[in-house]
Design a protein around this motif. Structure first.
Motif, PDB file in Angstrom:
ATOM      1  N   THR A 134       2.887  23.359   7.166  1.00 39.22           N
ATOM      2  CA  THR A 134       1.960  24.395   6.706  1.00 39.22           C
ATOM      3  C   THR A 134       0.733  24.374   7.605  1.00 39.22           C
ATOM      4  O   THR A 134      -0.213  23.618   7.389  1.00 39.22           O
TER       5      THR A 134
ATOM      6  N   GLU B  56      -3.783  21.921   4.936  1.00 40.76           N
ATOM      7  CA  GLU B  56      -3.303  22.586   3.723  1.00 40.76           C
ATOM      8  C   GLU B  56      -1.898  22.149   3.332  1.00 40.76           C
ATOM      9  O   GLU B  56      -1.407  22.515   2.268  1.00 40.76           O
ATOM     10  N   ASP B  57      -1.228  21.387   4.194  1.00 38.75           N
ATOM     11  CA  ASP B  57       0.129  20.942   3.883  1.00 38.75           C
ATOM     12  C   ASP B  57       0.076  19.860   2.818  1.00 38.75           C
ATOM     13  O   ASP B  57      -0.633  18.856   2.971  1.00 38.75           O
ATOM     14  N   HIS B  58       0.831  20.043   1.736  1.00 41.12           N
ATOM     15  CA  HIS B  58       0.718  19.120   0.605  1.00 41.12           C
ATOM     16  C   HIS B  58       1.134  17.696   0.964  1.00 41.12           C
ATOM     17  O   HIS B  58       0.682  16.734   0.325  1.00 41.12           O
ATOM     18  N   ASP B  59       1.962  17.537   1.981  1.00 38.75           N
ATOM     19  CA  ASP B  59       2.370  16.188   2.385  1.00 38.75           C
ATOM     20  C   ASP B  59       1.288  15.456   3.160  1.00 38.75           C
ATOM     21  O   ASP B  59       1.366  14.232   3.339  1.00 38.75           O
TER      22      ASP B  59
ATOM     23  N   GLU C 106       0.512  29.222   5.047  1.00 42.71           N
ATOM     24  CA  GLU C 106       1.799  29.261   4.357  1.00 42.71           C
ATOM     25  C   GLU C 106       2.802  30.156   5.073  1.00 42.71           C
ATOM     26  O   GLU C 106       4.007  29.932   4.997  1.00 42.71           O
TER      27      GLU C 106
ATOM     28  N   ARG D 211      -2.227  16.421   2.689  1.00 43.24           N
ATOM     29  CA  ARG D 211      -3.505  16.648   2.030  1.00 43.24           C
ATOM     30  C   ARG D 211      -3.935  15.376   1.304  1.00 43.24           C
ATOM     31  O   ARG D 211      -3.216  14.847   0.472  1.00 43.24           O
ATOM     32  N   GLU D 212      -5.095  14.876   1.642  1.00 40.76           N
ATOM     33  CA  GLU D 212      -5.623  13.670   0.995  1.00 40.76           C
ATOM     34  C   GLU D 212      -6.879  13.956   0.186  1.00 40.76           C
ATOM     35  O   GLU D 212      -7.395  13.080  -0.498  1.00 40.76           O
ATOM     36  N   SER D 213      -7.389  15.190   0.277  1.00 36.43           N
ATOM     37  CA  SER D 213      -8.569  15.584  -0.484  1.00 36.43           C
ATOM     38  C   SER D 213      -8.432  17.055  -0.829  1.00 36.43           C
ATOM     39  O   SER D 213      -7.611  17.776  -0.267  1.00 36.43           O
ATOM     40  N   ALA D 214      -9.253  17.517  -1.758  1.00 39.14           N
ATOM     41  CA  ALA D 214      -9.192  18.905  -2.194  1.00 39.14           C
ATOM     42  C   ALA D 214      -9.899  19.815  -1.196  1.00 39.14           C
ATOM     43  O   ALA D 214     -10.779  19.391  -0.446  1.00 39.14           O
TER      44      ALA D 214
ATOM     45  N   THR E 195      -9.829  17.564   3.433  1.00 41.02           N
ATOM     46  CA  THR E 195      -8.847  16.842   4.237  1.00 41.02           C
ATOM     47  C   THR E 195      -9.187  16.950   5.712  1.00 41.02           C
ATOM     48  O   THR E 195      -9.165  15.955   6.445  1.00 41.02           O
TER      49      THR E 195
ATOM     50  N   GLU F 271      12.252  21.547   6.761  1.00 40.76           N
ATOM     51  CA  GLU F 271      10.956  21.867   6.173  1.00 40.76           C
ATOM     52  C   GLU F 271       9.928  22.010   7.285  1.00 40.76           C
ATOM     53  O   GLU F 271       9.788  21.129   8.137  1.00 40.76           O
TER      54      GLU F 271
END
Length: 435
Positions: free
Chosen positions: A399, A185-188, A26, A190-193, A197, A396
């Motif tokens: 991450t 870790e980037d929310h855009d 982050e 991330r495909e799994s918890a 990912t 933007e």
């Protein structure tokens, strides 16, 4: 990653090096690592950080120290892994992939590839790359908002994918997967918890390249197919094993996709923030090559490389033990005040400019010639076509603690007189980019 200009009383004031967290992805999305690195170079150029789980690493932030770490494989090995994402573990690709091996294994794999990826060998591909550039810039003809970061994300695939012989239909997914691998870790992306990912991206990429390699072995390959070349490559008196080929395919694609796109966006952003430098380019397009090099220094897309100490050593008064992890921060090295006068000034005429954006030593990026050709051709076209850029929305950042990247950067462009017609004619004349 924001690129601030640290100064007394400004960014960096009050930074407590005992609490900074250079591991945190982050930080590079919303924080200001350059302010931290500036303080580190001054107060603690070799600094140890311990994570809550007990893992630790040394940070090296001075230019010459970074070069020493990356150059000396006898004291700083790549075999255990080269990225913070696997800190404390063992890289399964160690000794099998160029990026995660030391000489002589590394040298045996690299030397044959150097010949096919040299600037001379790639010269014949410049017309194809220029057609890719025209296709990338074509949306400027609409006169609306253009996201240079999103557009640039797929730029390397159009020539690296062709070079590797990968079907064009696969390029978008491969582009996304490589970003998932460096920014899980980037929310855009991330495909799994959790860490899933990264695991999923690796699994899909390795499975994909395994299939591509098997297909080459069964059906042969084109003369300029890089994957096919790897299946025939002999290193150390033997051909590469299947897993070695797969790992190196992954590494080659990752290297292309995580460097060039972010150098594009960061350089355009720098030129918007330093309009006098863009005016210099417009007045003298011969400065474009220097602008590309300054953009690479400024962006430093590959943020770090990690090594492990092989023997007890002393570095700037700090005692490093065998087995300790050492992280060389390239973005910091490229702002070292002792090497780059006024390092937070973007200068398209900077000379000398011995940046380490492509690394240093035995692991100097093998794809650097291709990246330089592509970036030069792109910015030659931009200077010829665009009078000015203007921001059209927030920037933007990615991450990721490995890639200093920009994932969104909307802007508008004012084209030079007659440029719209020139670009339209070029796009029409190019036709489809050949596979």
């Amino acid at each position: 990653m924001r690129i601030s200009t640290p100064h007394p009383g400004g960014p960096g004031t009050g930074i407590d090096l005992d609490t900074v967290d250079l591991f945190d992805p982050e930080l590079y999305a919303v924080g200001d690592p350059h302010a931290i690195w500036t303080v580190m170079r001054e107060r603690a150029p070799v600094h140890r950080q311990t994570l809550p789980d007990g893992r630790s690493f040394w940070s090296v932030t001075k230019y010459h120290d970074v070069n020493d770490v990356l150059r000396d494989h006898t004291r700083f090995t790549s075999n255990r892994g080269t990225l913070l994402s696997i800190l404390g573990g063992t890289d399964p690709a160690g000794g099998k992939m160029m990026a995660a091996s030391d000489p002589p294994v590394h040298t045996a794999m690299r030397e044959p590839l150097n010949k096919v990826l040299s600037h001379r060998a790639l010269k014949s591909r410049q017309p194809q790359i220029r057609r890719v550039v025209h296709r990338l810039l074509a949306p400027l003809l609409d006169g609306g908002t253009w996201d240079v970061a999103a557009a640039g994300a797929g730029f390397p695939m159009a020539f690296t994918g062709t070079l590797m012989g990968l079907p064009e239909a696969d390029w978008p997914r491969l582009t996304r997967l490589t970003t998932m691998a460096v920014a899980p870790e980037d929310h855009d992306f991330r495909e799994s918890a959790g860490d899933s990912t990264l695991t999923a991206a690796h699994h899909e990429l390795f499975a994909y390249f395994s299939g591509q390699v098997k297909r080459r072995v069964r059906h042969g390959f084109a003369e300029d197919d890089l994957i096919g070349f790897l299946t025939e490559l002999e290193a150390g008196g033997r051909r590469l094993r299947h897993d070695e080929i797969v790992y190196n395919c992954y590494s080659l694609l990752l290297g292309a996709n995580v460097t060039t796109p972010h150098a594009i966006a960061a350089t355009v952003l720098a030129l918007m923030e330093h309009p006098q430098e863009y005016r210099r380019l417009l007045a003298d397009p011969s400065l474009t090559t220097g602008a590309v090099e300054e953009g690479l220094r400024w962006a430093s897309p590959a943020n770090h490389f990690m090594r492990y100490v092989t023997q007890d050593i002393t570095l700037r008064g700090q005692e490093l033990k065998a087995g300790d992890a050492v992280v060389a921060w390239l973005g910091s090295a490229n702002r070292d005040e002792e090497v780059f006068p006024d390092p937070f000034r973007f200068d398209v005429t900077r000379s000398p400019n011995r940046h380490v954006a492509f690394g240093f030593g035995p692991h100097y990026c093998i794809g650097a010639p291709l990246a330089r050709i592509a970036l030069r051709l792109l910015f030659e076209e931009i200077v010829a076509l665009v009078e000015a850029f203007a921001p059209a929305g927030p920037v933007e950042h990615l991450t990721s603690n490995f890639v200093a990247g920009i994932k969104r950067m909307p802007l508008t462009a004012t084209l030079r007189e007659g440029a719209a017609r020139t670009l339209a004619e070029a796009v029409a004349a190019d036709g489809p980019v050949p596979a």
